[in-house]
Design an enzyme around this catalytic site. Structure first.
Site, mmCIF file in Angstrom:
data_model
loop_
_atom_site.group_PDB
_atom_site.id
_atom_site.type_symbol
_atom_site.label_atom_id
_atom_site.label_comp_id
_atom_site.label_asym_id
_atom_site.label_seq_id
_atom_site.Cartn_x
_atom_site.Cartn_y
_atom_site.Cartn_z
ATOM 1 N N SER A 228 42.057 52.156 46.517
ATOM 2 C CA SER A 228 42.260 51.371 45.295
ATOM 3 C C SER A 228 43.209 52.153 44.398
ATOM 4 O O SER A 228 42.810 53.141 43.766
ATOM 5 C CB SER A 228 40.927 51.132 44.577
ATOM 6 O OG SER A 228 40.076 50.350 45.376
ATOM 7 N N LYS B 153 42.132 43.719 43.598
ATOM 8 C CA LYS B 153 41.040 44.689 43.517
ATOM 9 C C LYS B 153 40.770 45.101 42.073
ATOM 10 O O LYS B 153 39.612 45.274 41.664
ATOM 11 C CB LYS B 153 41.376 45.931 44.357
ATOM 12 C CG LYS B 153 40.327 47.051 44.277
ATOM 13 C CD LYS B 153 38.949 46.594 44.736
ATOM 14 C CE LYS B 153 37.865 47.669 44.543
ATOM 15 N NZ LYS B 153 38.003 48.805 45.461
ATOM 16 N N LYS C 118 38.561 55.190 37.095
ATOM 17 C CA LYS C 118 39.973 55.200 37.466
ATOM 18 C C LYS C 118 40.514 53.780 37.642
ATOM 19 O O LYS C 118 41.612 53.448 37.180
ATOM 20 C CB LYS C 118 40.153 56.011 38.753
ATOM 21 C CG LYS C 118 41.546 55.990 39.350
ATOM 22 C CD LYS C 118 41.670 54.983 40.495
ATOM 23 C CE LYS C 118 40.761 55.313 41.650
ATOM 24 N NZ LYS C 118 40.895 54.327 42.764
#
Length: 296
Positions: free
Chosen positions: A95, A170, A238
């Site tokens: 990701s 995502k 993150k």
């Protein structure tokens, strides 16, 4: 049958590679730490470098923590790019940032190879069961060629758009999941502070509009105080940082996402960077001076 390479064999990558192996594929494996014993016992070939993986495999999968990690594995000395020959496919399940994803894809394309960004959702449970949602960015021909392998790891495999769109999808997933975890934490903390048994509240809400996989799994973690990581705060924080950056660039307000991100920052400040993301409740508990296990 295609020979497959897999780089990054941690909580997610290890079981994903194992499911590819169970699908009958030969695996060439590489990790900074130890390649899992189960893969080796199943016949996986351990490679010393990412370049060696790319030289031996037709399709190379990566599952790494962050954007710079992917760039390093792909393009550093003895990286994937040095071992590629035309016609191979690189599939990144990490990701990472959409912008860098498009840049990485362009560099791989220049070598006569295809690139698919294919981040996943479903956590370590989905990785083990082979039931991940896999959201892909790339061209149709490469996706069609890779689909049988992706089906070994996921039950919902979708080509969403061009390179970078898989990563953007995502990010959207992480917004929904992160903000839902925060909402579950607020609700259970409020119920407990009012004198209700959070276990009974959790059971009472099952099957209604408030129910979800997040509510079931992460609500249970909060009640049981089980913050051993399935999904680490470090990584979800993150992802929300990526979301906020994309929102800023596109002029899209993400106020709830900013709040969830700030609460995970508070957890990190309390030493919880490696806690499970359900531990967001600990930041709310600290603010209220009450834990859900306390007497009201």
């Amino acid at each position: 049958m295609s020979k497959l390479g897999f780089i990054g064999l941690g909580i997610m990558g290890g079981p994903m590679a194992l499911n590819l192996q169970k699908g009958g594929y030969e695996i060439f494996a590489c990790d900074l730490k130890k390649v899992p014993d189960a893969l080796i016992e199943g016949g996986a070939v351990v490679c010393a470098t990412a370049r060696e993986v790319a030289e031996k495999a037709d399709i190379i999968f990566t599952m790494l923590p962050n954007t710079p990690d992917v760039g390093k594995v792909l393009f550093s000395e003895n990286g994937v790019a040095e071992g590629l020959t035309p016609g191979k496919i690189v599939i990144d399940h990490s990701s990472i940032a959409p912008k860098e994803t498009r840049e990485y894809a362009a560099k791989i394309n220049e070598l006569g190879c295809e690139y698919i960004d294919a981040p996943v959702s479903g956590g370590d449970v989905g990785a083990q069961a082979g039931t991940l949602a896999i959201m892909c960015g790339g061209n149709q021909d490469a996706f069609d060629r890779a689909k049988p392998m992706l089906d070994c790891m996921g039950q919902n495999v979708t080509l969403v758009g061009a390179n970078g769109i898989g990563q953007m999808t995502k990010i959207c997933n992480q917004i929904i999941v992160g903000n839902t975890i925060e909402a579950v934490a607020e609700a259970l903390l409020l119920a407990a502070r009012a004198g209700a048994d959070p276990r009974k509240v959790h059971a009472a809400l099952a099957g209604g509009w408030a129910d979800s996989l997040v509510f079931q799994n992460h609500g249970k973690r909060m009640i049981e105080r089980n913050f051993e990581p399935g999904g680490r705060i470090e990584l979800h924080r993150k992802d929300l940082n990526l979301a906020l950056a994309e929102g800023y660039a596109l002029g899209v307000p993400l106020p709830n996402t900013a709040t969830t991100h700030a609460l995970w920052n508070a957890c990190v400040g309390a030493g919880g960077i490696a806690w499970d993301h359900s531990a967001i409740i600990k930041a709310l508990e600290a603010m209220s001076g009450f834990e859900i296990g306390d007497e009201a």
